[in-house]
Design an enzyme around this catalytic site. Structure first.
Site, PDB file in Angstrom:
ATOM      1  N   LYS A  13       0.791  -1.359   0.068  1.00 29.65           N
ATOM      2  CA  LYS A  13      -0.182   0.221   0.118  1.00 29.65           C
ATOM      3  C   LYS A  13       0.860   1.202   0.111  1.00 29.65           C
ATOM      4  O   LYS A  13       0.741   2.169  -0.625  1.00 29.65           O
ATOM      5  CB  LYS A  13      -0.887  -0.037   1.202  1.00 29.65           C
ATOM      6  N   ARG A  87      -9.908   0.463   8.540  1.00 30.65           N
ATOM      7  CA  ARG A  87      -9.584  -0.950   8.793  1.00 30.65           C
ATOM      8  C   ARG A  87     -10.598  -1.427   9.604  1.00 30.65           C
ATOM      9  O   ARG A  87     -10.323  -2.791   9.995  1.00 30.65           O
ATOM     10  CB  ARG A  87      -8.358  -0.842   9.731  1.00 30.65           C
ATOM     11  N   ARG A 126      11.872  -6.229   4.752  1.00 28.19           N
ATOM     12  CA  ARG A 126      11.522  -4.522   4.585  1.00 28.19           C
ATOM     13  C   ARG A 126      12.369  -3.949   5.431  1.00 28.19           C
ATOM     14  O   ARG A 126      12.561  -4.455   6.603  1.00 28.19           O
ATOM     15  CB  ARG A 126      10.049  -4.463   4.979  1.00 28.19           C
ATOM     16  N   ARG A 159      11.325  -2.439  11.168  1.00 29.66           N
ATOM     17  CA  ARG A 159      10.120  -2.308  12.058  1.00 29.66           C
ATOM     18  C   ARG A 159       9.806  -3.317  13.047  1.00 29.66           C
ATOM     19  O   ARG A 159      10.040  -4.510  12.690  1.00 29.66           O
ATOM     20  CB  ARG A 159       8.771  -2.297  11.142  1.00 29.66           C
ATOM     21  N   ARG A 170      -0.747  -9.839  12.524  1.00 27.51           N
ATOM     22  CA  ARG A 170      -1.325  -8.797  11.729  1.00 27.51           C
ATOM     23  C   ARG A 170      -2.112  -9.412  10.712  1.00 27.51           C
ATOM     24  O   ARG A 170      -3.329  -8.792  10.505  1.00 27.51           O
ATOM     25  CB  ARG A 170      -0.127  -7.969  11.456  1.00 27.51           C
TER      26      ARG A 170
HETATM   27  P1  AP5 Z   1       4.873  -1.725   1.744  1.00 26.68           P
HETATM   28  O1  AP5 Z   1       4.543  -0.901   0.612  1.00 26.68           O
HETATM   29  O2  AP5 Z   1       5.645  -1.026   3.000  1.00 26.68           O
HETATM   30  O3  AP5 Z   1       3.591  -2.385   2.270  1.00 26.68           O
HETATM   31  P2  AP5 Z   1       2.300  -1.859   2.966  1.00 26.68           P
HETATM   32  O4  AP5 Z   1       1.246  -2.538   2.371  1.00 26.68           O
HETATM   33  O5  AP5 Z   1       2.228  -0.424   3.109  1.00 26.68           O
HETATM   34  O6  AP5 Z   1       2.710  -2.687   4.502  1.00 26.68           O
HETATM   35  P3  AP5 Z   1       2.382  -2.018   5.744  1.00 26.68           P
HETATM   36  O7  AP5 Z   1       3.030  -3.080   6.766  1.00 26.68           O
HETATM   37  O8  AP5 Z   1       2.961  -0.536   6.312  1.00 26.68           O
HETATM   38  O9  AP5 Z   1       0.865  -2.133   6.017  1.00 26.68           O
HETATM   39  P4  AP5 Z   1       0.196  -2.257   7.428  1.00 26.68           P
HETATM   40  O10 AP5 Z   1      -1.253  -2.141   6.855  1.00 26.68           O
HETATM   41  O11 AP5 Z   1       0.273  -3.664   8.142  1.00 26.68           O
HETATM   42  O12 AP5 Z   1       0.803  -1.434   8.533  1.00 26.68           O
HETATM   43  P5  AP5 Z   1       0.568   0.112   8.985  1.00 26.68           P
HETATM   44  O13 AP5 Z   1       1.699   0.779   8.952  1.00 26.68           O
HETATM   45  O14 AP5 Z   1      -0.638   0.826   8.248  1.00 26.68           O
HETATM   46  O15 AP5 Z   1       5.800  -2.909   1.288  1.00 26.68           O
HETATM   47  C1  AP5 Z   1       6.257  -3.829   2.265  1.00 26.68           C
HETATM   48  C2  AP5 Z   1       7.627  -4.550   1.540  1.00 26.68           C
HETATM   49  O16 AP5 Z   1       7.467  -5.096   0.334  1.00 26.68           O
HETATM   50  C3  AP5 Z   1       8.572  -2.962   1.264  1.00 26.68           C
HETATM   51  O17 AP5 Z   1       9.951  -3.437   1.530  1.00 26.68           O
HETATM   52  C4  AP5 Z   1       8.456  -2.808  -0.349  1.00 26.68           C
HETATM   53  O18 AP5 Z   1       9.747  -2.393  -0.784  1.00 26.68           O
HETATM   54  C5  AP5 Z   1       8.188  -4.224  -0.664  1.00 26.68           C
HETATM   55  N1  AP5 Z   1       7.213  -4.076  -1.924  1.00 26.68           N
HETATM   56  C6  AP5 Z   1       6.084  -3.461  -1.926  1.00 26.68           C
HETATM   57  N2  AP5 Z   1       5.345  -3.778  -3.110  1.00 26.68           N
HETATM   58  C7  AP5 Z   1       6.213  -4.772  -3.712  1.00 26.68           C
HETATM   59  C8  AP5 Z   1       6.179  -5.444  -4.999  1.00 26.68           C
HETATM   60  N3  AP5 Z   1       5.074  -5.204  -5.768  1.00 26.68           N
HETATM   61  N4  AP5 Z   1       7.068  -6.188  -5.307  1.00 26.68           N
HETATM   62  C9  AP5 Z   1       8.222  -6.643  -4.525  1.00 26.68           C
HETATM   63  N5  AP5 Z   1       8.315  -5.845  -3.433  1.00 26.68           N
HETATM   64  C10 AP5 Z   1       7.216  -5.135  -3.060  1.00 26.68           C
HETATM   65  O19 AP5 Z   1       0.082  -0.265  10.397  1.00 26.68           O
HETATM   66  C11 AP5 Z   1       0.862  -0.627  11.378  1.00 26.68           C
HETATM   67  C12 AP5 Z   1       0.165  -0.762  12.825  1.00 26.68           C
HETATM   68  O20 AP5 Z   1      -0.579   0.611  13.170  1.00 26.68           O
HETATM   69  C13 AP5 Z   1      -1.041  -1.665  12.587  1.00 26.68           C
HETATM   70  O21 AP5 Z   1      -0.763  -2.972  13.017  1.00 26.68           O
HETATM   71  C14 AP5 Z   1      -2.103  -1.214  13.786  1.00 26.68           C
HETATM   72  O22 AP5 Z   1      -1.638  -1.578  14.842  1.00 26.68           O
HETATM   73  C15 AP5 Z   1      -1.880   0.338  13.713  1.00 26.68           C
HETATM   74  N6  AP5 Z   1      -2.882   0.974  12.717  1.00 26.68           N
HETATM   75  C16 AP5 Z   1      -2.534   1.596  11.577  1.00 26.68           C
HETATM   76  N7  AP5 Z   1      -3.756   1.976  10.846  1.00 26.68           N
HETATM   77  C17 AP5 Z   1      -4.745   1.551  11.811  1.00 26.68           C
HETATM   78  C18 AP5 Z   1      -6.142   1.765  11.952  1.00 26.68           C
HETATM   79  N8  AP5 Z   1      -6.879   2.410  10.716  1.00 26.68           N
HETATM   80  N9  AP5 Z   1      -7.073   1.277  12.722  1.00 26.68           N
HETATM   81  C19 AP5 Z   1      -6.437   0.689  14.064  1.00 26.68           C
HETATM   82  N10 AP5 Z   1      -5.057   0.494  13.961  1.00 26.68           N
HETATM   83  C20 AP5 Z   1      -4.187   1.046  12.924  1.00 26.68           C
END
Ligand code: AP5
Length: 217
Positions: A13, A87, A126, A159, A170
């Site tokens: 994302k 979410r 990552r 992370r 997760r």
């Molecule tokens: P990346 O683009 O970083 O993936 P992402 O989908 O953004 O992953 P996240 O882990 O950030 O998402 P998440 O939803 O779990 O975490 P968030 O920070 O929102 O890509 C990942 C890796 O793959 C990178 O190294 C990239 O280079 C590589 N990559 C990407 N695309 C690729 C491709 N096509 N091919 C090859 N490699 C690729 O949330 C963290 C925490 O915050 C949650 O667990 C929760 O506790 C809290 N939180 C956040 N939002 C909420 C909410 N709305 N409600 C409640 N709690 C929340």
């Protein structure tokens, strides 16, 4: 344009949001990034979110809804893309209410679909910069110098929630609480499923196709 980008942890994302922002000039509003900034600054909100984030469960809806509605309210009038929010179904309902009260709506819901094995490989590989937030991958997106950020020369970190145990948790949280959000949107809007197992540029091209078609309507 107002876009909601859904997808499992590690679906790409954040990566795709950067490509979309570069192409369409929208504001990227990531709930995870905002929470990590709050933690780094040691705010009350950051302290409250810390243990939930580290164990891979969701932060409470009240905290998240207030934080994200405020971020949307302060956003300049250039359109925005929501990453990681909503979410839960409750968050989606609150977002709809808030947008409706400002005569706004969501133009596109994009759902990045990815296999669990790809997720595990992407998240454990990552690395990110603690200073500027740039995201890398030990195989797919390497920095010019191993373990060092291209932008500011700072040592990259993993992370705390990217360990295999927390990633598994997760994913479980995603299945239970976030997959129903896709069904919620399917009832009221068109949801565009995108195959996110492919190379990042191929995924972007699929997204651009959908968004370009929408812009012409
Ligand atoms: P990346 O683009 O970083 O993936 P992402 O989908 O953004 O992953 P996240 O882990 O950030 O998402 P998440 O939803 O779990 O975490 P968030 O920070 O929102 O890509 C990942 C890796 O793959 C990178 O190294 C990239 O280079 C590589 N990559 C990407 N695309 C690729 C491709 N096509 N091919 C090859 N490699 C690729 O949330 C963290 C925490 O915050 C949650 O667990 C929760 O506790 C809290 N939180 C956040 N939002 C909420 C909410 N709305 N409600 C409640 N709690 C929340």
């Amino acid at each position: 344009m107002t876009i909601v980008l859904l997808g499992a942890p590690g679906a790409g994302k954040g990566t795709q949001c950067k490509h979309i922002v570069a192409r369409y000039g929208l504001l990227h509003l990531s709930s995870g990034d905002i929470l990590r900034r709050q933690r780094a600054e040691g705010t009350e909100l950051g302290k409250k979110a810390q243990s939930d984030m580290d164990s891979g469960v969701l932060v409470s809806d009240d905290i998240i809804v207030e934080m994200m509605i405020e971020a949307i309210r302060r956003a300049p009038d250039i359109g925005f893309i929501l990453d990681g929010f909503p979410r839960t179904v409750n968050q989606a309902v609150e977002l709809d209410k808030s947008l409706a009260s400002n005569r706004q709506d969501i133009d596109a819901v994009l759902n990045l679909k990815v296999d669990d094995r790809t997720v595990a490989e992407r998240m454990t590989g990552r690395r990110s910069c603690p200073q500027c937030g740039a995201v890398y991958h030990i195989r797919n997106l390497r920095p010019k110098v191993d373990e060092i950020c291209d932008n500011d020369g700072v040592k990259l970190v993993q992370r705390t929630d990217d360990s295999p145990e927390v990633v598994a948790h997760r994913l479980e949280t995603y299945r239970q609480q976030t997959e129903p959000v896709v069904d919620y949107y399917k009832k009221t809007r068109v949801v565009y499923n995108i195959d996110a197992n492919k190379d990042a540029d191929e995924v972007s091209n699929s997204i651009f196709e959908k968004l370009n078609a929408l812009a012409k309507v």
